[in-house]
Enzyme design. Structure first.
Site, PDB file in Angstrom:
ATOM      1  N   LYS A 128     -33.735 -61.504  -4.687  1.00 62.17           N
ATOM      2  CA  LYS A 128     -35.174 -61.213  -4.611  1.00 62.17           C
ATOM      3  C   LYS A 128     -35.903 -62.303  -3.845  1.00 62.17           C
ATOM      4  O   LYS A 128     -36.691 -62.038  -2.940  1.00 62.17           O
ATOM      5  CB  LYS A 128     -35.772 -61.085  -6.024  1.00 62.17           C
ATOM      6  N   THR A 129     -35.641 -63.541  -4.235  1.00 57.43           N
ATOM      7  CA  THR A 129     -36.324 -64.651  -3.579  1.00 57.43           C
ATOM      8  C   THR A 129     -35.901 -64.720  -2.106  1.00 57.43           C
ATOM      9  O   THR A 129     -36.715 -65.004  -1.222  1.00 57.43           O
ATOM     10  CB  THR A 129     -36.016 -65.962  -4.328  1.00 57.43           C
ATOM     11  N   ASP A 171     -43.563 -63.741  -6.027  1.00 56.92           N
ATOM     12  CA  ASP A 171     -42.238 -63.828  -6.667  1.00 56.92           C
ATOM     13  C   ASP A 171     -42.428 -63.940  -8.183  1.00 56.92           C
ATOM     14  O   ASP A 171     -43.500 -64.322  -8.647  1.00 56.92           O
ATOM     15  CB  ASP A 171     -41.479 -65.058  -6.132  1.00 56.92           C
ATOM     16  N   GLU A 172     -41.412 -63.632  -8.950  1.00 52.59           N
ATOM     17  CA  GLU A 172     -41.442 -63.731 -10.423  1.00 52.59           C
ATOM     18  C   GLU A 172     -42.666 -63.017 -11.001  1.00 52.59           C
ATOM     19  O   GLU A 172     -43.359 -63.548 -11.878  1.00 52.59           O
ATOM     20  CB  GLU A 172     -41.454 -65.215 -10.863  1.00 52.59           C
ATOM     21  N   GLN A 221     -36.218 -60.629 -17.267  1.00 51.43           N
ATOM     22  CA  GLN A 221     -36.360 -62.089 -17.241  1.00 51.43           C
ATOM     23  C   GLN A 221     -37.767 -62.533 -17.605  1.00 51.43           C
ATOM     24  O   GLN A 221     -38.178 -63.641 -17.273  1.00 51.43           O
ATOM     25  CB  GLN A 221     -35.988 -62.636 -15.866  1.00 51.43           C
ATOM     26  N   ARG A 257     -28.038 -68.144 -14.729  1.00 57.21           N
ATOM     27  CA  ARG A 257     -28.218 -69.263 -13.789  1.00 57.21           C
ATOM     28  C   ARG A 257     -26.862 -69.723 -13.252  1.00 57.21           C
ATOM     29  O   ARG A 257     -26.799 -70.482 -12.287  1.00 57.21           O
ATOM     30  CB  ARG A 257     -28.900 -70.481 -14.459  1.00 57.21           C
TER      31      ARG A 257
HETATM   32  P1  ATP Z   1     -33.454 -64.743  -9.876  1.00 54.57           P
HETATM   33  O1  ATP Z   1     -33.763 -63.440 -10.556  1.00 54.57           O
HETATM   34  O2  ATP Z   1     -32.576 -65.581 -10.741  1.00 54.57           O
HETATM   35  O3  ATP Z   1     -34.679 -65.436  -9.379  1.00 54.57           O
HETATM   36  P2  ATP Z   1     -32.987 -63.752  -7.207  1.00 54.57           P
HETATM   37  O4  ATP Z   1     -32.902 -62.277  -7.313  1.00 54.57           O
HETATM   38  O5  ATP Z   1     -34.260 -64.303  -6.734  1.00 54.57           O
HETATM   39  O6  ATP Z   1     -32.540 -64.387  -8.593  1.00 54.57           O
HETATM   40  P3  ATP Z   1     -31.806 -65.309  -5.109  1.00 54.57           P
HETATM   41  O7  ATP Z   1     -32.035 -66.633  -5.714  1.00 54.57           O
HETATM   42  O8  ATP Z   1     -32.670 -64.865  -3.997  1.00 54.57           O
HETATM   43  O9  ATP Z   1     -31.790 -64.201  -6.268  1.00 54.57           O
HETATM   44  O10 ATP Z   1     -30.296 -65.166  -4.640  1.00 54.57           O
HETATM   45  C1  ATP Z   1     -29.205 -65.554  -5.490  1.00 54.57           C
HETATM   46  C2  ATP Z   1     -28.113 -66.166  -4.653  1.00 54.57           C
HETATM   47  O11 ATP Z   1     -27.471 -65.147  -3.886  1.00 54.57           O
HETATM   48  C3  ATP Z   1     -28.619 -67.197  -3.671  1.00 54.57           C
HETATM   49  O12 ATP Z   1     -27.683 -68.221  -3.590  1.00 54.57           O
HETATM   50  C4  ATP Z   1     -28.710 -66.411  -2.373  1.00 54.57           C
HETATM   51  O13 ATP Z   1     -28.596 -67.243  -1.260  1.00 54.57           O
HETATM   52  C5  ATP Z   1     -27.530 -65.469  -2.483  1.00 54.57           C
HETATM   53  N1  ATP Z   1     -27.720 -64.190  -1.743  1.00 54.57           N
HETATM   54  C6  ATP Z   1     -28.695 -63.285  -1.911  1.00 54.57           C
HETATM   55  N2  ATP Z   1     -28.561 -62.247  -1.076  1.00 54.57           N
HETATM   56  C7  ATP Z   1     -27.442 -62.482  -0.342  1.00 54.57           C
HETATM   57  C8  ATP Z   1     -26.752 -61.787   0.714  1.00 54.57           C
HETATM   58  N3  ATP Z   1     -27.190 -60.624   1.153  1.00 54.57           N
HETATM   59  N4  ATP Z   1     -25.648 -62.350   1.198  1.00 54.57           N
HETATM   60  C9  ATP Z   1     -25.188 -63.528   0.727  1.00 54.57           C
HETATM   61  N5  ATP Z   1     -25.786 -64.246  -0.238  1.00 54.57           N
HETATM   62  C10 ATP Z   1     -26.895 -63.724  -0.785  1.00 54.57           C
HETATM   63 MG    MG Z   2     -35.619 -65.625  -7.634  1.00 59.71          MG
END
Ligand code: ATP
Ligand code: MG
Length: 728
Positions: A37-38, A223-224, A254, A604
């Site tokens: 997402k981020t 975000d969040e 979350q 995490r």
């Molecule tokens: P959270 O809900 O915990 O905030 P999130 O959904 O925001 O998580 P991110 O932090 O954006 O997730 O991504 C999680 C990990 O996966 C990061 O290390 C990111 O670089 C990696 N990642 C995300 N998308 C891809 C992709 N398409 N290819 C490779 N790595 C990815």
């Molecule tokens: Mg995130």
């Protein structure tokens, strides 16, 4: 349509790319942890600027912590280079603060207003209670502060709140709320909630100003979003009112900040508010191993109030989740330290790859002791953090008063710190006089220092203090910020004052550290450095003390850990009473949040997840014997092991071998470490140690009431009772 630079989006999967390329209209991205997402937010911003010709000036991206905002900016800098400088990236509070500095005058704020944090707020509530002749023992300042904060996050200013009062308690809150607001405005100060409330107020009452911001910010990203409160959602709606290019990202599973008035309904009502919203769901997790993701999903899936999501990963199965059964919190700390040591020595991890997560701040103490004993470098996020230390607060209070002499709370803090003969009585008189005339403490001080009826000693002391302040005020116009800090220290003889305390030397080091922070502002013009510094200080939240560069283990609460990721995660205190926390037992909604908290913690972890529980735990000075956390039962036994990590030999820490508790005696009445036993005189207890001595066994038992005793088995007549190990 501008050419699409696919390389910006080439690392995204199909759904992520779709979200990044949807650049107009309302967009809701709902997805589980680690699904990117981020990453989508940053890619989307970069894509808009780089490939769609959107001006960076017209984009605002909001995140939850300053650390997250810094990370986001860092990533955008890599993608966009210098174009990044014109983006607005920050937390709600930081962005609103900036808006109020520019346009806050119409809602009664000067450009130099100060921001009060939690502790300032509670102090001000105490003073307001005093003003109203209400007893702080009867009306807890913290409870009242929480009630005021809750009202503010529902956008109820003191007048609006008055309309809804219908109980005695609310009546009290209402009176304090009014008094508290007038004290804030006397000091030209706002609290954290005011920053949002006043910005919303500004926009609601000043259509021309709102129009300026609406026109500028063509694109908004949040975000969040699951942790926003009503005020924050309102703000986002107002700001995006003209262009409606609003992208929000979140995960209802979350949501962990309802105690700070975050409203999960925001995310659920987004589609209702924006019926034309496009909804993108991300299902692939990139962060964790299959095992970790599976275990976390099993923990959350028992929650009643949730929509089931399918989250999957292409990552390896990885190692099993490890559960360490410990005797007490000290052993738990030692096991964590030993495991970290092993990961660093043998598995190629660094200290900074490891994080220890816990439910309550107080759990960090035993852990810190363990880490220090074995010389493992660590950083504590939260707890008594730097900016909360008394000596740091003193110095900041001096700087605040130099910046704004009408900041009465800060003035009251320093008026007799270090001691200069201005007693409580004189201060009370000053406060009464200020309160009566509705003026600041500083004004009252000026008057009183000149009054003939004051005893000569008191009047001299006040006069000297005024001279000190005026002198510093003058100097602040001439010298750079680090020199000003040094000058305050010298003129107040602060070092001598600190050295009167046992820990004076380390406190003096903290003060020196503040000079290091101030040095970052040495090159700003005199008028700018101090306000910029104070703003930074007032907005640093706990996670900001984390510095990604140095190689240290992170100790952090589950709440603070959201959005972060680490190769190895330890969650300690997996016990009913700790996680879930005892205080939530009575409230089913709170219990659901506890479960989400556990879920946030587990997700995490990238490669290694360690859970631990202690048979006995001292917390807040009490000895507790908690049953295992109910969440442990939800994890399929195939995913969890109590042995794998340390090899079949177990690990020897503190004289006991873990992971394979040692057994003594004959098979039917053997005693194992952790067994529950009953003694005629001492009652119920748990076996902590057991070793052979001649023909007998010496058993160390920690009794619930009688404390720790060493007993000879042949004489003690211990009976085994139901052990925690055998609990369901
Ligand atoms: P959270 O809900 O915990 O905030 P999130 O959904 O925001 O998580 P991110 O932090 O954006 O997730 O991504 C999680 C990990 O996966 C990061 O290390 C990111 O670089 C990696 N990642 C995300 N998308 C891809 C992709 N398409 N290819 C490779 N790595 C990815
Ligand atoms: Mg995130």
């Amino acid at each position: 349509m501008p050419p699409i630079r696919m390389d910006l989006l080439s690392s995204l999967n199909h759904a992520q790319r779709e979200a990044a390329q949807t650049t107009s209209g309302p967009l809701l991205i709902i997805a589980g942890p680690g699904s990117g997402k981020t990453r989508v937010i940053t890619s989307r911003v970069a894509y808009m600027v780089d490939s769609c010709g959107v001006s960076p000036r017209s984009i605002m991206a909001v995140t939850f912590t300053n650390k997250a905002a810094r990370e986001m900016r860092g990533r955008l800098e890599q993608l966009l280079g210098s174009a990044c400088a014109a983006l607005t990236v920050g937390t709600f509070h930081a962005i609103c603060c900036r808006i109020l500095r520019v346009d806050g005058e119409v809602v009664g704020l000067s450009h130099g207003f100060v921001v009060y944090d939690d502790e300032d707020q509670v102090n001000l509530i105490k003073q307001s209670l005093q003003d109203l002749k209400l007893d702080p023992k009867q009306y807890s300042p913290r409870v009242i502060q929480a009630a005021i904060s809750a009202a503010k996050s529902r956008l109820l200013c003191e007048q609006d709140h008055a309309a809804g009062v219908n109980s005695y308690f609310e009546e009290i809150v209402q009176r304090v709320y009014q008094r508290y607001q007038s004290r804030l405005s006397q000091s030209d100060a706002v609290d954290f909630d005011d920053i949002l409330l006043k910005t919303v107020h500004l926009f609601q009452t000043q259509p021309e100003i709102l129009d300026l911001y609406q026109s500028r910010y063509v694109h908004l990203l949040v975000d969040e979003f699951q942790d926003t409160n009503l005020a924050q959602f309102e703000l986002v709606k107002l700001l995006s009112g003209k262009h409606r290019n609003l992208c929000v990202v979140g995960d209802p599973d979350q949501s962990i900040y309802s105690w700070r008035c975050a409203d999960l309904r925001n995310i659920l009502s987004f589609e209702h508010e924006y019926p034309d919203a496009k909804v993108v769901i991300l299902e692939q997790n990139y962060r964790s191993t299959k095992t970790i993701l599976g275990a976390a999903t099993q923990v959350i899936s028992d929650n009643a109030l949730r929509k089931d999501k399918s989250l999957w990963t292409e990552n390896d199965i990885g190692k099993p989740v490890v559960l360490a059964e410990c005797l007490n919190e000290k052993d738990e700390a030692q096991i964590v330290v030993a495991t970290i040591d092993k990961l660093v020595q043998h598995d190629g991890l660094s200290y900074k790859d490891c994080a220890v997560l816990y439910r309550i701040n107080a759990q960090s103490r035993a852990l810190e002791e363990g880490l220090m004993r074995f010389g493992v470098p660590y950083r504590l996020v939260g707890g008594t953090r730097f900016y909360r230390r008394q000596e740091i607060r003193d110095l900041i209070a001096y700087l605040r008063v130099i910046h704004n002499p009408h900041d009465s709370l800060s003035l009251a803090r320093i008026i007799n710190t270090p001691g200069r003969g201005i007693g409580q009585g004189t201060l009370a008189k000053l406060q009464a006089s200020a309160s009566k005339r509705d003026e600041s403490l500083y004004d009252a001080l000026r008057e009183m220092a000149a009054r003939p009826d004051l005893a000569a000693r008191a009047s001299n002391a006040l006069g000297r203090f005024l001279d000190l302040l005026d002198g510093l005020l003058e100097r602040s116009k001439e010298i750079a910020l680090p020199d000003l800090v040094a000058e305050i220290l010298v003129r107040t003889s602060y070092r001598g004052y600190l050295m009167e305390h046992d820990d004076g030397e380390s406190r003096w080091e903290n003060v020196q550290e503040l000079k290091t922070v101030a040095a970052d502002y040495a090159n700003l013009a005199h008028g700018e450095a101090l306000p910029a510094f104070l703003e930074k200080v007032s907005l640093v939240s706990d996670t900001d003390e984390m510095n990604g560069a140095s190689d240290v283990v992170t100790l952090i609460t589950l709440h603070q850990a959201k959005g972060l990721e680490f190769p190895a995660v330890f969650i300690i205190g997996m016990e009913d009473g700790v996680l879930p926390y005892r205080k939530s037992f009575e409230d089913p909604a709170q219990m659901e949040e506890e479960c989400r908290l556990c879920y946030v913690g587990m997700t995490r972890a990238k490669q290694y997840l360690f859970l631990s529980r202690a048979h006995r735990r001292s917390l807040f000075g009490n000895g507790l014997a908690n049953p295992p956390s109910r969440y442990l039962n939800r994890i399929n036994p195939e995913l969890i092991t109590t042995r794998g990590l340390w090899g079949d030999d177990g690990v020897t820490v503190g004289g006991a071998v873990y992971a394979q508790p040692l057994a003594y005696g004959a098979s039917d009445d053997e005693f194992r470490i952790g067994d529950w036993v009953h003694h005629k005189k001492f009652g119920q207890g748990v076996v902590m140690d057991c070793f052979p001595d001649r023909n007998d066994l010496v058993v160390t038992v920690s009794f619930e009431d009688a404390g720790v005793k060493q007993l000879l088995l042949s004489l003690a007549h211990l009976e085994k009772t139901e052990s925690f190990n055998s609990l369901p």
